[in-house]
Structures are given as structure tokens and as C-alpha cells.
Scaffold this active site. Structure first.
Site, mmCIF file in Angstrom:
data_model
loop_
_atom_site.group_PDB
_atom_site.id
_atom_site.type_symbol
_atom_site.label_atom_id
_atom_site.label_comp_id
_atom_site.label_asym_id
_atom_site.label_seq_id
_atom_site.Cartn_x
_atom_site.Cartn_y
_atom_site.Cartn_z
ATOM 1 N N HIS A 156 1.379 -0.834 -0.100
ATOM 2 C CA HIS A 156 0.093 -0.126 0.065
ATOM 3 C C HIS A 156 0.827 1.348 0.401
ATOM 4 O O HIS A 156 0.379 2.825 0.767
ATOM 5 C CB HIS A 156 -1.348 0.176 1.563
ATOM 6 N N SER A 277 15.586 21.337 -14.742
ATOM 7 C CA SER A 277 14.473 21.799 -15.392
ATOM 8 C C SER A 277 15.596 22.999 -15.983
ATOM 9 O O SER A 277 16.562 23.362 -15.175
ATOM 10 C CB SER A 277 14.712 22.227 -14.223
ATOM 11 N N LYS A 283 17.022 20.851 -9.936
ATOM 12 C CA LYS A 283 16.355 20.108 -10.032
ATOM 13 C C LYS A 283 16.903 18.655 -10.990
ATOM 14 O O LYS A 283 18.150 18.998 -11.546
ATOM 15 C CB LYS A 283 15.087 20.439 -10.958
ATOM 16 N N GLU A 290 10.022 8.224 -16.324
ATOM 17 C CA GLU A 290 8.600 8.646 -17.072
ATOM 18 C C GLU A 290 8.335 8.922 -18.246
ATOM 19 O O GLU A 290 7.256 7.976 -18.836
ATOM 20 C CB GLU A 290 8.617 10.069 -16.572
#
Ligand code: ARG
Length: 468
Positions: A156, A277, A283, A290
Site C-alpha cells: 500500500h 529543469s 532539479k 517517466e
């Protein structure tokens, strides 16, 4: 030149001509188309349709087309033929003249495209399985590199129980090994030779299909000509197996994205597979993962595309089937590049042992071991579960770990508790206790590592080129 002009008095509408053509896609089948045509020419010679001399000229002509296709990209790019089959036949006639006009005797593009696609797919499956093996190899070397490291296991998306990192990585190994098997199944179904089915009813020139089978290295021949020209189940199998693989990759991607967040932090992704970024200088984004997650949608889309294409399609060949190519090629390309990127991600993963140790502190990850401790001292499990639950609540109230609660307080919960309860709470104890087959104990994981190593060396039917 079209392959079927005689019956027509008018040319094709231009828009329809573009609509009808598939050469832009199916030219990827050119080597298989030539391979199939070479075998078929030999079968025609054996059947007495071609003289030995005509056969020789056809083989030379096809060989020349093959060489040009390999060497000169412009050769294919500039062509205006309807499809790869018409292209090869037209070039053959241009090169060798008369004998080229005999090659299509008894054959149809319907059995031709089926044999081309199956030949292509058999090789493609081999490449996908190589990609899977490569990824499994990287997972295995990461696991072998850190055989003792303990990390939090989750259910979970909440910390559940400690596990060995190697055990975690081998879970992915299992998934990709099932994928490898699934592609074996797919290979077996693809490994069936349709040539000789003609347009639909079979070949009228008694070509020796057994000869064609052997020549083209298939393990069996199709049993029914109608089915042979309209069956695309092997493509559904491939794209379906590919979808499962991509689903697995997307799950791996999701896990690695999560574990590499600063909030978890025990995995670091290499610069090689991350991006910055354009605005925020600090970043480091997991774009590779992704995209792996995102690519999954394409392949599932391809599966839907094929299933809808086949749904309600009457026997036998229908031009709808020409639409199968894009789903096949796109799935193959997406699978291969995804597996390649996943390999780099896994190979370049860095594991932060200190962050892993910190992640194991707190969160009551050995609460189950405390309940098991009471069970070993004679308490019923359900009772022990409730009691440890109350202890956890108490610790949460006091904002302390289970190991920080004093023995005297434990004994107020149950007189079964003695000093040794603190060993039961240790992460190492928790790992070692799970020594059941398939469990996370170091001994079991060591066995699993060597089994994985062995299984990686097994050869797939696709490496032999045939499933028997
Ligand atoms: N380009 C066609 C395809 O991919 C080849 C078969 C054409 N057959 C026909 N009867 N028009 O399906």
C-alpha cells in the site's frame, strides 16, 4: 506498374492510391520478402514451373535487390510501389525481364505477407528476448553487488517489513523472466509456415510445402489455407506479450521514481538517465523512468488496435489486415528502446546504504516479528496481533520506536515478554526468520541468486530460429 492491371480500364484515384499503399511501412519486410521469394522460386522449379536457368536468374535478381536494399537507402525511399511485394516483383522484372514474370505463379500476396511477417516476427522476438535478458542481467548484477543490504519493503505504498535489496531486485527478475517465457509461447505460435495457401484456397501447382518449411526454417506448416491467410493471432500474441512487458517496466519505473525521491533517498539515479529543469537549477528529474511509464500506453493502444481490427472480420483475407503493420513495428521499436533504456537505468543505479539504514528506523517495520515472538512463546496469533497493535499505539503516542519502550512496560502488556524481545525486533532477525522457500532470508536469497544466474544462460527457441 501495378501487379493487377488487366481487368481495369481506369487508373486509380490519387487519394485512394495513397490510401491503399503500404510501402512506407511494409518496406521493413523487404529482406523477409526476398527470403520467401527465393524459397518459393526453388519450389516452383521443383514443381516444373521454372527451368533451372530461370530459377538461377530469379535468384540472382533477388540477390541483387537484397544487396541494394541493404546498401542504398535511397533505393527504397524513392519507390512509388503499392507495397513491398509489388516493389520486389517490379524490380525483379526490371532486372531480369521475362523469368521475373513467372515468380508469382500460384502465390498470392495474401500468403506472401503472412510468411514475410512471420519471418520478421521470429527474428524480432529474438531481439526482444535479448533485451529482456540484458535487463535481467543488470538486475542480477545489482543484486549480487549488495547481497546483504536490507531495505524497507512496502505494501500500500507504506513501509511494511524489511527485505533484502537482492530479494527486491530478484522480484523484477522473476517478472521479466515470465515475459521471456511469454515470448517463447509467442514464438512457437509464429513458427508456422503459411506459404502455399495461395490467395485463400491453396496452391494449384503442387509446390512442396515441406521443402518451403525447411528452407525457411519453420517448425511446422499451416493446416488450413483459409486460416493461414487471415490469421493474425501471432501478432496479437506478440503485442499482448509486449504490453505485459511494458506494464512491468512501468511498474519498475514507478518504484524507482519513488525510491529515488529525496523523501526515500536510498536509490540515486545516474545523471545519464535524468534531466534538469529549464527553470529550477536544483532539479534532477527521472524523465527516463517517466517515459518508460508513458510508453506503456502506446503499446496497450497497439493491442487494442489489433483486437479491434480483427473483431468481426470475415474469412479470409481482407485489406483491413494491412493495418496490422504499424501496431507490430511500433510495438517492436518501443519495446526495444524501452528495454535498452531500462538496462542503462538499472546498470547506473547507485544505492545509498546509509539512507537505506535510516529508512528502516521507526515505522514499526518489525512489529510482525514482535507478534511472532509472542506466538513462539505460546500466544495465539490473533491475540498477539491485537496486543502488539496496542503497543504500537502506545509508542506512537510517546513518539518512540518499539526498541525504546522499556521491558517493564512491555511486561505490563504481557508477562511472556522477556529481555530477548529486543533481538526479535532487530532487522537482521526479521530477515533471517523468513527462511521459507521464496522468502527474504539471506540463505534463500543466495540460492535464488544462483538459480537466477543459471536461468539467464538458458537459450530461447528464438536463438535457435525454430521452436523444435
Ligand atoms: N499489402 C498487403 C497487406 O499488407 C498485402 C496483401 C495484399 N493482398 C490483397 N489481396 N490486396 O496486407
Amino acid at each position: 506498374m501495378s501487379t493487377w492491371g488487366g481487368r481495369f480500364t481506369q487508373g486509380m484515384d490519387e487519394a485512394f492510391e495513397r490510401f491503399n499503399a503500404s510501402f512506407g511501412l511494409d518496406r521493413r519486410l523487404i529482406l523477409e520478402d526476398i527470403e520467401g521469394s527465393m524459397a518459393y522460386a526453388e519450389a516452383l522449379e521443383q514443381a516444373g514451373i521454372l527451368s533451372p536457368r530461370e530459377l538461377r536468374r530469379i535468384l540472382e535478381g533477388l540477390g541483387e535487390i537484397r544487396d541494394r536494399a541493404r546498401q542504398d537507402p535511397g533505393f527504397l525511399a524513392d519507390a512509388e510501389d503499392e507495397d513491398v511485394h509489388s516493389f520486389v516483383e517490379a524490380r525483379l522484372v526490371e532486372i531480369i525481364g521475362e523469368p521475373g514474370l513467372k515468380l508469382h505463379t500460384g502465390r498470392s500476396r495474401n500468403d506472401q505477407v503472412a510468411v514475410d511477417t512471420r519471418l520478421f516476427l521470429k527474428k524480432a522476438i529474438g531481439k526482444v528476448q535479448q533485451g529482456l535478458k540484458g535487463l535481467m542481467g543488470e538486475l542480477l548484477s545489482q543484486a549480487k553487488g549488495r547481497p546483504d543490504l536490507v531495505v524497507p519493503g512496502y505494501t500500500h505504498l507504506r513501509k511494511a517489513q524489511p527485505i533484502l535489496l537482492a530479494h527486491y531486485l530478484l522480484a523484477w527478475f522473476e517478472m521479466f523472466s515470465r515475459d521471456r517465457d511469454r515470448f517463447d509461447d509467442c514464438f512457437r505460435r509464429t513458427d508456422c509456415m503459411p506459404l502455399g495457401a495461395g490467395a485463400l484456397a491453396g496452391n494449384a501447382f503442387a509446390v512442396d510445402r515441406e521443402f518451403l518449411r525447411k528452407k525457411l526454417k519453420f517448425s511446422r506448416i499451416s493446416a488450413n489455407s483459409l486460416d493461414a491467410v487471415s490469421d493474425r493471432d501471432y501478432l496479437v500474441d506478440f503485442v499482448s506479450a509486449g504490453s505485459v512487458t511494458l506494464v512491468h517496466l512501468s511498474r519498475l519505473a514507478e518504484d524507482l521514481i519513488f525510491f529515488s525521491t529525496p523523501e526515500c533517498g536510498w536509490i540515486e539515479l545516474s545523471d545519464e538517465v535524468t534531466t534538469g529543469s529549464s527553470l529550477m537549477p536544483q532539479k534532477k528529474n527521472p524523465d527516463s523512468l517517466e517515459l518508460l511509464r508513458g510508453k506503456t500506453g502506446r503499446v496497450i493502444g497497439n493491442l487494442t488496435r489489433l483486437l479491434v481490427l480483427l473483431k468481426g472480420l470475415p474469412l479470409t483475407y481482407n485489406k483491413d489486415l494491412q493495418e496490422d503493420k504499424e501496431a507490430l513495428f511500433d510495438t517492436l521499436d518501443t519495446l526495444l528502446e524501452s528495454l535498452q533504456v531500462a538496462q542503462v537505468v538499472v546498470r547506473t543505479l547507485k544505492i545509498d546504504a546509509e539512507a537505506a539504514r535510516r529508512a528502516l528506523e521507526g515505522d514499526f517495520m518489525t512489529a510482525t516479528d514482535l507478534a511472532d515472538y509472542l506466538v513462539r512463546k505460546g500466544m495465539a496469533f490473533r491475540e498477539a496481533h491485537g496486543l502488539v497493535g496496542r503497543i504500537v499505539l502506545e509508542c506512537e503516542r510517546q513518539r518512540i520506536h518499539l526498541s525504546e519502550l522499556p521491558l517493564s512496560r512491555y511486561r505490563q502488556f504481557s508477562s511472556l515478554f522477556t529481555e530477548d524481545l529486543f533481538q526479535a525486533l532487530s532487522v537482521q532477525h526479521s530477515i533471517e526468520a523468513r527462511s521459507v522457500a521464496g522468502g527474504t532470508s539471506p540463505a534463500r536469497v543466495a540460492e535464488a541468486l544462483s538459480r537466477a544466474e543459471e536461468s539467464l544462460t538458458l537459450r530461447n527457441p528464438s536463438e535457435r530460429g525454430t521452436s523444435v
